[in-house]
Design a protein around this motif. Structure first.
Motif, PDB file in Angstrom:
ATOM      1  N   ALA A 253     -25.843 -13.769  13.564  1.00  0.00           N
ATOM      2  CA  ALA A 253     -25.579 -13.238  11.591  1.00  0.00           C
ATOM      3  C   ALA A 253     -25.275 -12.325  11.498  1.00  0.00           C
ATOM      4  CB  ALA A 253     -26.543 -14.398  11.634  1.00  0.00           C
ATOM      5  N   GLN A 254     -25.121 -12.050  11.917  1.00  0.00           N
ATOM      6  CA  GLN A 254     -24.630 -10.308  11.509  1.00  0.00           C
ATOM      7  C   GLN A 254     -23.629  -9.771  11.978  1.00  0.00           C
ATOM      8  OE1 GLN A 254     -27.840 -10.388  13.217  1.00  0.00           O
ATOM      9  NE2 GLN A 254     -27.285  -8.881  15.543  1.00  0.00           N
ATOM     10  N   ASP A 255     -22.888 -10.676  12.489  1.00  0.00           N
ATOM     11  CA  ASP A 255     -21.306 -10.565  13.279  1.00  0.00           C
ATOM     12  C   ASP A 255     -20.139 -11.678  12.501  1.00  0.00           C
ATOM     13  OD1 ASP A 255     -22.347  -8.754  15.176  1.00  0.00           O
ATOM     14  OD2 ASP A 255     -23.567  -9.779  16.982  1.00  0.00           O
ATOM     15  N   ILE A 256     -20.612 -12.358  12.162  1.00  0.00           N
ATOM     16  CA  ILE A 256     -19.793 -13.234  11.757  1.00  0.00           C
ATOM     17  C   ILE A 256     -19.166 -13.405   9.858  1.00  0.00           C
ATOM     18  CG2 ILE A 256     -21.686 -15.060  10.835  1.00  0.00           C
ATOM     19  CD1 ILE A 256     -20.772 -17.338  11.625  1.00  0.00           C
ATOM     20  N   GLY A 257     -19.894 -12.350   9.465  1.00  0.00           N
ATOM     21  CA  GLY A 257     -18.861 -11.971   8.426  1.00  0.00           C
ATOM     22  C   GLY A 257     -17.276 -11.570   8.608  1.00  0.00           C
ATOM     23  N   GLY A 258     -16.770 -12.716   7.654  1.00  0.00           N
ATOM     24  CA  GLY A 258     -15.392 -12.005   8.252  1.00  0.00           C
ATOM     25  C   GLY A 258     -14.656 -12.626   9.331  1.00  0.00           C
ATOM     26  N   LEU A 259     -15.366 -13.528   9.223  1.00  0.00           N
ATOM     27  CA  LEU A 259     -14.701 -14.979  10.306  1.00  0.00           C
ATOM     28  C   LEU A 259     -13.668 -15.554   9.640  1.00  0.00           C
ATOM     29  CD1 LEU A 259     -14.361 -16.073  13.136  1.00  0.00           C
ATOM     30  CD2 LEU A 259     -16.452 -17.343  12.362  1.00  0.00           C
ATOM     31  N   VAL A 260     -12.859 -15.866   9.816  1.00  0.00           N
ATOM     32  CA  VAL A 260     -11.931 -17.160   9.005  1.00  0.00           C
ATOM     33  C   VAL A 260     -11.925 -18.470   9.554  1.00  0.00           C
ATOM     34  CG1 VAL A 260      -9.118 -17.875   8.498  1.00  0.00           C
ATOM     35  CG2 VAL A 260     -10.241 -15.487   8.076  1.00  0.00           C
ATOM     36  N   ILE A 261     -12.674 -19.320   8.614  1.00  0.00           N
ATOM     37  CA  ILE A 261     -12.893 -21.191   9.142  1.00  0.00           C
ATOM     38  C   ILE A 261     -11.500 -21.974   8.175  1.00  0.00           C
ATOM     39  CG2 ILE A 261     -15.126 -20.383  10.685  1.00  0.00           C
ATOM     40  CD1 ILE A 261     -16.274 -21.790   8.631  1.00  0.00           C
ATOM     41  N   ALA A 262     -11.705 -23.326   9.000  1.00  0.00           N
ATOM     42  CA  ALA A 262     -11.591 -24.203   7.920  1.00  0.00           C
ATOM     43  C   ALA A 262     -12.744 -24.317   7.005  1.00  0.00           C
ATOM     44  CB  ALA A 262     -11.085 -25.439   8.744  1.00  0.00           C
ATOM     45  N   PRO A 263     -12.431 -24.999   6.152  1.00  0.00           N
ATOM     46  CA  PRO A 263     -13.812 -25.926   5.612  1.00  0.00           C
ATOM     47  C   PRO A 263     -14.077 -26.996   6.123  1.00  0.00           C
ATOM     48  CG  PRO A 263     -11.802 -26.050   3.646  1.00  0.00           C
ATOM     49  CD  PRO A 263     -11.386 -25.461   5.199  1.00  0.00           C
ATOM     50  N   TRP A 264     -13.560 -28.052   7.574  1.00  0.00           N
ATOM     51  CA  TRP A 264     -14.189 -28.591   7.984  1.00  0.00           C
ATOM     52  C   TRP A 264     -14.855 -28.051   9.319  1.00  0.00           C
ATOM     53  CZ3 TRP A 264     -12.348 -29.212  13.017  1.00  0.00           C
ATOM     54  CH2 TRP A 264     -11.139 -28.207  13.091  1.00  0.00           C
ATOM     55  N   GLN A 265     -14.755 -26.310   9.485  1.00  0.00           N
ATOM     56  CA  GLN A 265     -15.515 -26.347  10.845  1.00  0.00           C
ATOM     57  C   GLN A 265     -16.858 -25.506   9.676  1.00  0.00           C
ATOM     58  OE1 GLN A 265     -12.383 -23.477  11.130  1.00  0.00           O
ATOM     59  NE2 GLN A 265     -12.302 -24.309  13.101  1.00  0.00           N
ATOM     60  N   ALA A 266     -17.164 -25.432   8.407  1.00  0.00           N
ATOM     61  CA  ALA A 266     -18.408 -25.026   8.209  1.00  0.00           C
ATOM     62  C   ALA A 266     -19.245 -25.253   8.628  1.00  0.00           C
ATOM     63  CB  ALA A 266     -18.260 -24.975   6.284  1.00  0.00           C
ATOM     64  N   ALA A 267     -19.681 -26.551   8.386  1.00  0.00           N
ATOM     65  CA  ALA A 267     -20.551 -27.681   8.558  1.00  0.00           C
ATOM     66  C   ALA A 267     -21.016 -26.924  10.510  1.00  0.00           C
ATOM     67  CB  ALA A 267     -20.882 -29.340   8.455  1.00  0.00           C
ATOM     68  N   ASN A 268     -20.206 -27.433  11.341  1.00  0.00           N
ATOM     69  CA  ASN A 268     -20.039 -27.203  12.919  1.00  0.00           C
ATOM     70  C   ASN A 268     -21.337 -25.548  12.636  1.00  0.00           C
ATOM     71  OD1 ASN A 268     -20.437 -26.013  14.842  1.00  0.00           O
ATOM     72  ND2 ASN A 268     -18.452 -27.614  16.023  1.00  0.00           N
ATOM     73  N   LEU A 269     -20.732 -24.725  11.783  1.00  0.00           N
ATOM     74  CA  LEU A 269     -20.825 -23.321  12.172  1.00  0.00           C
ATOM     75  C   LEU A 269     -22.172 -22.780  11.820  1.00  0.00           C
ATOM     76  CD1 LEU A 269     -17.583 -21.125  12.007  1.00  0.00           C
ATOM     77  CD2 LEU A 269     -19.459 -20.999  14.011  1.00  0.00           C
ATOM     78  N   ILE A 270     -22.265 -23.093  10.630  1.00  0.00           N
ATOM     79  CA  ILE A 270     -24.174 -23.320   9.636  1.00  0.00           C
ATOM     80  C   ILE A 270     -25.103 -23.748  10.924  1.00  0.00           C
ATOM     81  CG2 ILE A 270     -23.944 -25.203   8.413  1.00  0.00           C
ATOM     82  CD1 ILE A 270     -24.349 -22.765   5.921  1.00  0.00           C
ATOM     83  N   SER A 271     -25.102 -24.720  11.602  1.00  0.00           N
ATOM     84  CA  SER A 271     -25.595 -25.492  11.994  1.00  0.00           C
ATOM     85  C   SER A 271     -26.128 -24.916  13.764  1.00  0.00           C
ATOM     86  CB  SER A 271     -25.593 -26.765  12.902  1.00  0.00           C
ATOM     87  OG  SER A 271     -24.314 -26.477  13.347  1.00  0.00           O
TER      88      SER A 271
ATOM     89  N   GLY B 268     -12.014 -10.682  11.692  1.00  0.00           N
ATOM     90  CA  GLY B 268     -10.508 -10.205  10.916  1.00  0.00           C
ATOM     91  C   GLY B 268     -10.228 -11.289  12.191  1.00  0.00           C
ATOM     92  N   TRP B 269     -11.071 -12.412  12.805  1.00  0.00           N
ATOM     93  CA  TRP B 269     -10.770 -13.363  13.950  1.00  0.00           C
ATOM     94  C   TRP B 269     -10.333 -14.838  12.915  1.00  0.00           C
ATOM     95  CZ3 TRP B 269     -13.069 -13.604  18.793  1.00  0.00           C
ATOM     96  CH2 TRP B 269     -12.981 -12.342  19.434  1.00  0.00           C
ATOM     97  N   ASP B 270      -9.273 -15.506  13.526  1.00  0.00           N
ATOM     98  CA  ASP B 270      -9.319 -16.666  12.294  1.00  0.00           C
ATOM     99  C   ASP B 270      -9.200 -17.679  13.216  1.00  0.00           C
ATOM    100  OD1 ASP B 270      -7.837 -18.650  11.247  1.00  0.00           O
ATOM    101  OD2 ASP B 270      -6.492 -17.580  10.546  1.00  0.00           O
ATOM    102  N   VAL B 271     -10.194 -18.448  13.491  1.00  0.00           N
ATOM    103  CA  VAL B 271     -10.128 -20.077  14.240  1.00  0.00           C
ATOM    104  C   VAL B 271     -10.048 -21.175  13.518  1.00  0.00           C
ATOM    105  CG1 VAL B 271     -11.818 -18.516  15.908  1.00  0.00           C
ATOM    106  CG2 VAL B 271     -12.999 -19.389  13.657  1.00  0.00           C
TER     107      VAL B 271
END
Length: 130
Positions: A104-122, A89-92
């Motif tokens: 990792a178990q806490d990240i489910g349901g986080l709303v991110i932009a496509p350009w943020q995905a690489a940063n988070l997955i790292s 439910g958090w939208d960043v």
């Protein structure tokens, strides 16, 4: 233990402020320099954060009401500690992210932009190759 409902913090200097175990319901933070703010063990319900700097902030073990949204618009979320905080439910998606500390178990349901995905997955040791 404080409780804020239907409040707005605008242009407040919140550097190092301690909101530990605070309940925030329908509360907005707007244009607030809030580096090193502490929201540990806080409760969020329908909160909005707009143009705030949360560099080095603590969001440890924050509880969010189910099916409610926590919105971060144009915020700096650098070196933020989010351990034991369920991010559903958090939208960043409209904020700047970097160097998050979370599980990792806490990240489910986080709303991110496509350009943020690489940063988070790292954060989980995954490398994105172009």
């Amino acid at each position: 233990m404080a409780k804020f409902g239907s409040c707005q913090f605008t242009d407040c200097r919140l550097l190092g402020a301690d909101f530990t175990q605070t309940t925030l319901i329908a509360t907005t933070f707007k244009n607030c320099p809030a580096q090193m703010i502490n929201f540990s063990e806080a409760y969020f319900q329908k909160c909005q954060f707009q143009t705030c700097d949360f560099t080095d902030a603590l969001f440890l073990n924050v509880t969010t009401r189910l099916r409610t949204k926590v919105q971060f618009d144009d915020c700096q979320l650098q070196r933020v500690d989010l351990l034991d905080t369920k991010l559903k439910g958090w939208d960043v998606s409209r904020s700047t992210l970097g160097e998050w500390h979370l599980s990792a178990q806490d990240i489910g349901g986080l709303v991110i932009a496509p350009w943020q995905a690489a940063n988070l997955i790292s954060l989980f040791g995954v490398q994105v190759k172009a």
